[in-house]
Design a protein around this motif. Structure first.
Motif, short mmCIF file in Angstrom:
data_model
loop_
_atom_site.label_atom_id
_atom_site.label_comp_id
_atom_site.label_asym_id
_atom_site.label_seq_id
_atom_site.Cartn_x
_atom_site.Cartn_y
_atom_site.Cartn_z
N LEU A 1 -13.71 60.50 -31.07
CA LEU A 1 -12.89 59.33 -31.34
C LEU A 1 -11.47 59.80 -31.59
CD1 LEU A 1 -12.55 56.26 -32.06
CD2 LEU A 1 -13.13 56.92 -34.43
N LEU A 2 -10.50 59.32 -30.81
CA LEU A 2 -9.10 59.68 -30.99
C LEU A 2 -8.40 58.63 -31.84
CD1 LEU A 2 -8.13 60.72 -27.33
CD2 LEU A 2 -9.20 62.11 -29.12
N THR A 3 -7.71 59.08 -32.89
CA THR A 3 -6.99 58.15 -33.76
C THR A 3 -5.58 58.66 -34.01
OG1 THR A 3 -7.80 59.22 -35.79
CG2 THR A 3 -9.11 57.40 -34.92
N SER A 4 -4.69 57.76 -34.42
CA SER A 4 -3.34 58.17 -34.79
C SER A 4 -2.65 57.04 -35.53
CB SER A 4 -2.52 58.55 -33.55
OG SER A 4 -1.26 59.07 -33.93
N PHE A 5 -1.73 57.44 -36.41
CA PHE A 5 -0.82 56.47 -37.02
C PHE A 5 0.27 56.06 -36.05
CE2 PHE A 5 -2.44 58.58 -40.89
CZ PHE A 5 -2.72 57.47 -41.69
N ARG A 6 0.48 56.85 -35.00
CA ARG A 6 1.59 56.64 -34.09
C ARG A 6 1.13 55.95 -32.81
NH1 ARG A 6 6.17 59.16 -35.84
NH2 ARG A 6 7.04 57.50 -34.54
N CYS B 1 -22.66 67.99 -33.45
CA CYS B 1 -21.79 67.29 -34.39
C CYS B 1 -20.75 66.46 -33.64
CB CYS B 1 -21.09 68.30 -35.29
SG CYS B 1 -22.19 69.12 -36.47
N LEU B 2 -20.33 65.38 -34.27
CA LEU B 2 -19.37 64.46 -33.68
C LEU B 2 -18.01 64.63 -34.35
CD1 LEU B 2 -21.67 61.33 -33.41
CD2 LEU B 2 -21.26 63.11 -31.71
N LEU B 3 -16.97 64.13 -33.68
CA LEU B 3 -15.62 64.42 -34.15
C LEU B 3 -14.71 63.21 -34.04
CD1 LEU B 3 -14.10 66.90 -35.28
CD2 LEU B 3 -13.27 67.33 -32.95
N ASN B 4 -13.88 63.04 -35.06
CA ASN B 4 -12.73 62.13 -35.05
C ASN B 4 -11.49 63.00 -35.02
OD1 ASN B 4 -11.23 60.09 -37.70
ND2 ASN B 4 -10.61 60.32 -35.59
N ILE B 5 -10.77 62.97 -33.91
CA ILE B 5 -9.55 63.77 -33.76
C ILE B 5 -8.36 62.89 -34.07
CG2 ILE B 5 -8.17 65.21 -32.23
CD1 ILE B 5 -10.68 65.52 -30.47
N GLU B 6 -7.67 63.17 -35.17
CA GLU B 6 -6.42 62.48 -35.44
C GLU B 6 -5.30 63.20 -34.69
OE1 GLU B 6 -3.12 61.33 -38.80
OE2 GLU B 6 -5.14 61.81 -39.49
N ILE B 7 -4.62 62.49 -33.83
CA ILE B 7 -3.46 63.04 -33.12
C ILE B 7 -2.30 63.06 -34.11
CG2 ILE B 7 -1.93 62.80 -31.14
CD1 ILE B 7 -4.16 61.08 -29.83
N LYS B 8 -1.84 64.26 -34.45
CA LYS B 8 -0.86 64.45 -35.52
C LYS B 8 0.38 65.12 -34.93
CE LYS B 8 -0.85 63.79 -40.08
NZ LYS B 8 -1.28 62.52 -40.70
N PRO B 9 1.21 64.40 -34.21
CA PRO B 9 2.31 65.05 -33.50
C PRO B 9 3.41 65.57 -34.42
CG PRO B 9 2.45 62.67 -33.27
CD PRO B 9 1.15 62.96 -33.97
N LEU C 1 -4.73 54.03 -36.83
CA LEU C 1 -4.68 54.35 -38.26
C LEU C 1 -3.59 53.52 -38.93
CD1 LEU C 1 -5.14 58.21 -38.13
CD2 LEU C 1 -6.25 56.76 -39.84
N LEU C 2 -3.93 52.94 -40.09
CA LEU C 2 -2.97 52.14 -40.83
C LEU C 2 -2.96 52.53 -42.30
CD1 LEU C 2 -3.65 48.50 -39.52
CD2 LEU C 2 -1.84 50.07 -38.78
N ASP C 3 -1.74 52.77 -42.83
CA ASP C 3 -1.58 52.97 -44.27
C ASP C 3 -1.08 51.69 -44.93
OD1 ASP C 3 -1.80 54.74 -46.50
OD2 ASP C 3 0.40 54.76 -46.61
N SER C 4 -0.59 50.76 -44.10
CA SER C 4 -0.19 49.43 -44.56
C SER C 4 -0.37 48.48 -43.39
CB SER C 4 1.26 49.42 -45.03
OG SER C 4 2.14 49.71 -43.96
N LEU C 5 -0.45 47.20 -43.67
CA LEU C 5 -0.64 46.21 -42.62
C LEU C 5 0.72 45.77 -42.09
CD1 LEU C 5 -3.55 44.11 -44.16
CD2 LEU C 5 -3.69 45.88 -42.39
#
Length: 247
Positions: A145-150, A109-117, A169-173
């Protein structure tokens, strides 16, 4: 565009809302529904353990209280992360990234890890998550795949493990996101699904970015994203969307 090794359908936090999020029980249930890629949230304990939790605080998804990142792993590991969901998951523990990696690798299985500090721990968390992911997936055919809003967290991950793929990661542009995506050498843009339109898809493609969306739980929204030709759909609805569907 670089080759994209990940499937279109991604199970949010393991199995969406069908099991306690970010626990091994959730990932096992998601796999039973046919999913082979998962999204999770990773943060750092007070003594440096990378573990899975979405919120900064413990109250919503465990029987603990307070800020999760202020506790050592010895305390976090004793919490019940399942009873809040339903009796059948009572006693399910908080999961480490290491435990999830063993399960993912054993089950292909594959994974997207959101870095959530934890707020204020962006640099430390990005560094620790990237180093741990690089260690755990060393030699794997397809890295997480590493992702983050920060952006700060992604910059730290980039410095710690530059070979691991990253996504913004984007919740707004917000103004300047394009420059951050480029400087962080991101391979993907992961947006609130409502943000995607033809113009944004074209811009992402021009920048060499794959297009992923969260959290897509309605058929009309999924079909709109498929029609736009986007690359990834993160969903809670693992019991309604069939990930093997070629569409």
């Amino acid at each position: 565009m670089k080759p994209w090794p990940y499937p279109r359908w991604i199970a949010h936090r393991g199995a969406g809302k069908l099991a306690p999020e970010n626990t091994l029980a959730a990932f096992r249930l998601g796999a039973q529904h046919g999913y082979r890629m998962f999204e999770c949230d990773a943060k750092l304990s007070a003594d440096g353990q990378v573990f899975l939790l979405h919120d900064a605080t413990l109250e919503r998804t465990t029987n603990g209280s307070g800020t999760a990142g202020e506790l050592p792993w010895s305390a976090l590991s004793r919490l019940d992360a399942g009873s809040w969901h339903s009796r059948g998951f009572a006693g399910e523990p908080v999961c480490t990234l290491e435990a999830l990696s063993r399960w993912c690798l054993a089950n292909a299985c594959l994974l997207n890890i959101e870095i959530k500090p934890t707020p204020g721990q962006e640099h430390e968390t990005g560094t620790a998550v990237a180093r741990e992911a690089a260690r755990l997936w060393a030699g794997a055919a397809t890295p997480p795949l590493l992702t983050s809003f920060r952006p700060e967290a992604l910059a730290a991950a980039q410095a710690a493990a530059p070979h691991l793929p990253r996504g913004l990661l984007l919740d707004s542009l917000w103004s300047g996101w394009e420059g951050f995506a480029q400087s962080l050498e991101c391979v993907a843009l992961v947006c609130n699904h409502a943000l995607w339109d033809e113009a944004l898809v074209e811009e992402a493609r021009r920048m060499g970015l794959r297009q992923l969306s969260y959290t897509v739980n309605d058929e009309w929204a999924a079909q709109r994203l498929i029609s736009l030709g986007t690359d990834g759909i993160i969903t809670d609805a693992v019991d309604r969307f069939a990930p093997a569907d070629p569409s």
